[in-house]
Write a protein that holds these residues in place. Structure first.
Motif, PDB file in Angstrom:
ATOM      1  N   UNK A   1       0.862  -1.184   0.000  1.00  0.00           N
ATOM      2  CA  UNK A   1       0.000   0.000   0.000  1.00  0.00           C
ATOM      3  C   UNK A   1       0.894   1.229   0.000  1.00  0.00           C
ATOM      4  N   UNK A   2       0.344   2.337  -0.459  1.00  0.00           N
ATOM      5  CA  UNK A   2       1.070   3.605  -0.494  1.00  0.00           C
ATOM      6  C   UNK A   2       0.464   4.562   0.520  1.00  0.00           C
ATOM      7  N   UNK A   3       1.262   5.465   1.071  1.00  0.00           N
ATOM      8  CA  UNK A   3       0.727   6.415   2.053  1.00  0.00           C
ATOM      9  C   UNK A   3      -0.468   7.218   1.555  1.00  0.00           C
ATOM     10  N   UNK A   4      -0.494   7.573   0.266  1.00  0.00           N
ATOM     11  CA  UNK A   4      -1.615   8.362  -0.255  1.00  0.00           C
ATOM     12  C   UNK A   4      -2.921   7.562  -0.343  1.00  0.00           C
ATOM     13  N   UNK A   5      -2.874   6.270  -0.144  1.00  0.00           N
ATOM     14  CA  UNK A   5      -4.089   5.451  -0.130  1.00  0.00           C
ATOM     15  C   UNK A   5      -4.761   5.440   1.239  1.00  0.00           C
ATOM     16  N   UNK A   6      -4.078   5.929   2.262  1.00  0.00           N
ATOM     17  CA  UNK A   6      -4.622   5.877   3.623  1.00  0.00           C
ATOM     18  C   UNK A   6      -5.702   6.925   3.876  1.00  0.00           C
ATOM     19  N   UNK A   7      -5.535   8.141   3.365  1.00  0.00           N
ATOM     20  CA  UNK A   7      -6.507   9.216   3.614  1.00  0.00           C
ATOM     21  C   UNK A   7      -7.908   8.853   3.136  1.00  0.00           C
ATOM     22  N   UNK A   8      -8.073   8.309   1.917  1.00  0.00           N
ATOM     23  CA  UNK A   8      -9.425   7.910   1.496  1.00  0.00           C
ATOM     24  C   UNK A   8     -10.035   6.828   2.398  1.00  0.00           C
ATOM     25  N   UNK A   9      -9.218   5.899   2.886  1.00  0.00           N
ATOM     26  CA  UNK A   9      -9.734   4.873   3.798  1.00  0.00           C
ATOM     27  C   UNK A   9     -10.241   5.514   5.086  1.00  0.00           C
ATOM     28  N   UNK A  10      -9.535   6.523   5.550  1.00  0.00           N
ATOM     29  CA  UNK A  10      -9.945   7.232   6.763  1.00  0.00           C
ATOM     30  C   UNK A  10     -11.227   8.025   6.529  1.00  0.00           C
ATOM     31  N   UNK A  11     -11.293   8.752   5.413  1.00  0.00           N
ATOM     32  CA  UNK A  11     -12.501   9.537   5.098  1.00  0.00           C
ATOM     33  C   UNK A  11     -13.739   8.648   4.998  1.00  0.00           C
ATOM     34  N   UNK A  12     -13.564   7.465   4.438  1.00  0.00           N
ATOM     35  CA  UNK A  12     -14.682   6.526   4.265  1.00  0.00           C
ATOM     36  C   UNK A  12     -14.962   5.720   5.522  1.00  0.00           C
ATOM     37  N   UNK A  13     -14.090   5.853   6.535  1.00  0.00           N
ATOM     38  CA  UNK A  13     -14.178   5.007   7.729  1.00  0.00           C
ATOM     39  C   UNK A  13     -14.255   3.540   7.288  1.00  0.00           C
ATOM     40  N   UNK A  14     -13.344   3.185   6.387  1.00  0.00           N
ATOM     41  CA  UNK A  14     -13.328   1.853   5.769  1.00  0.00           C
ATOM     42  C   UNK A  14     -12.942   0.770   6.771  1.00  0.00           C
ATOM     43  N   UNK A  15     -13.585  -0.359   6.620  1.00  0.00           N
ATOM     44  CA  UNK A  15     -13.225  -1.541   7.411  1.00  0.00           C
ATOM     45  C   UNK A  15     -12.135  -2.277   6.644  1.00  0.00           C
ATOM     46  N   UNK A  16     -11.012  -2.534   7.303  1.00  0.00           N
ATOM     47  CA  UNK A  16      -9.868  -3.151   6.641  1.00  0.00           C
ATOM     48  C   UNK A  16      -9.317  -4.315   7.462  1.00  0.00           C
ATOM     49  N   UNK A  17      -8.511  -5.108   6.788  1.00  0.00           N
ATOM     50  CA  UNK A  17      -7.764  -6.196   7.421  1.00  0.00           C
ATOM     51  C   UNK A  17      -6.288  -5.857   7.224  1.00  0.00           C
ATOM     52  N   UNK A  18      -5.534  -5.859   8.316  1.00  0.00           N
ATOM     53  CA  UNK A  18      -4.121  -5.487   8.268  1.00  0.00           C
ATOM     54  C   UNK A  18      -3.266  -6.674   8.703  1.00  0.00           C
ATOM     55  N   UNK A  19      -2.275  -7.000   7.902  1.00  0.00           N
ATOM     56  CA  UNK A  19      -1.267  -7.995   8.267  1.00  0.00           C
ATOM     57  C   UNK A  19      -0.086  -7.197   8.794  1.00  0.00           C
ATOM     58  N   UNK A  20       0.348  -7.515  10.013  1.00  0.00           N
ATOM     59  CA  UNK A  20       1.342  -6.672  10.663  1.00  0.00           C
ATOM     60  C   UNK A  20       2.298  -7.469  11.542  1.00  0.00           C
ATOM     61  N   UNK A  21       3.371  -6.782  11.920  1.00  0.00           N
ATOM     62  CA  UNK A  21       4.304  -7.305  12.906  1.00  0.00           C
ATOM     63  C   UNK A  21       4.473  -6.253  14.004  1.00  0.00           C
TER      64      UNK A  21
END
Length: 73
Positions: free
Chosen positions: A36-56
């Motif tokens: 993912x790119x940083x510029x893809x995060x703002x639209x997810x926040x504006x939409x209050x999108x439900x996401x699945x994150x794979x993380x460490x």
């Protein structure tokens, strides 16, 4: 790698906050190798999108390191 689902409630540059189903907020930082790119995060926040994150969980860093983000249902 761990997985978490929730709603993106805030985003700034390469950081975002995800609120899980229990109402707990978690700080994530995009990995340099993230699918993912940083510029893809703002639209997810504006939409209050439900996401699945794979993380460490890195050492000596406040926050979790996101390696992949996808929309969840």
């Amino acid at each position: 790698m761990d997985v978490m689902e929730g709603v993106v409630t805030m985003a700034q540059e390469s950081r975002f906050q995800l609120t899980d189903d229990r109402g707990v907020s978690h700080l994530f930082i995009l990995s340099h190798s993230a699918a993912a790119e940083p510029d893809q995060l703002a639209p997810l926040s504006r939409q209050q999108a439900r996401v699945r994150v794979h993380y460490t969980t890195p050492e000596n860093v406040i926050g979790l390191l996101a390696h992949a983000i996808s929309t969840a249902r």
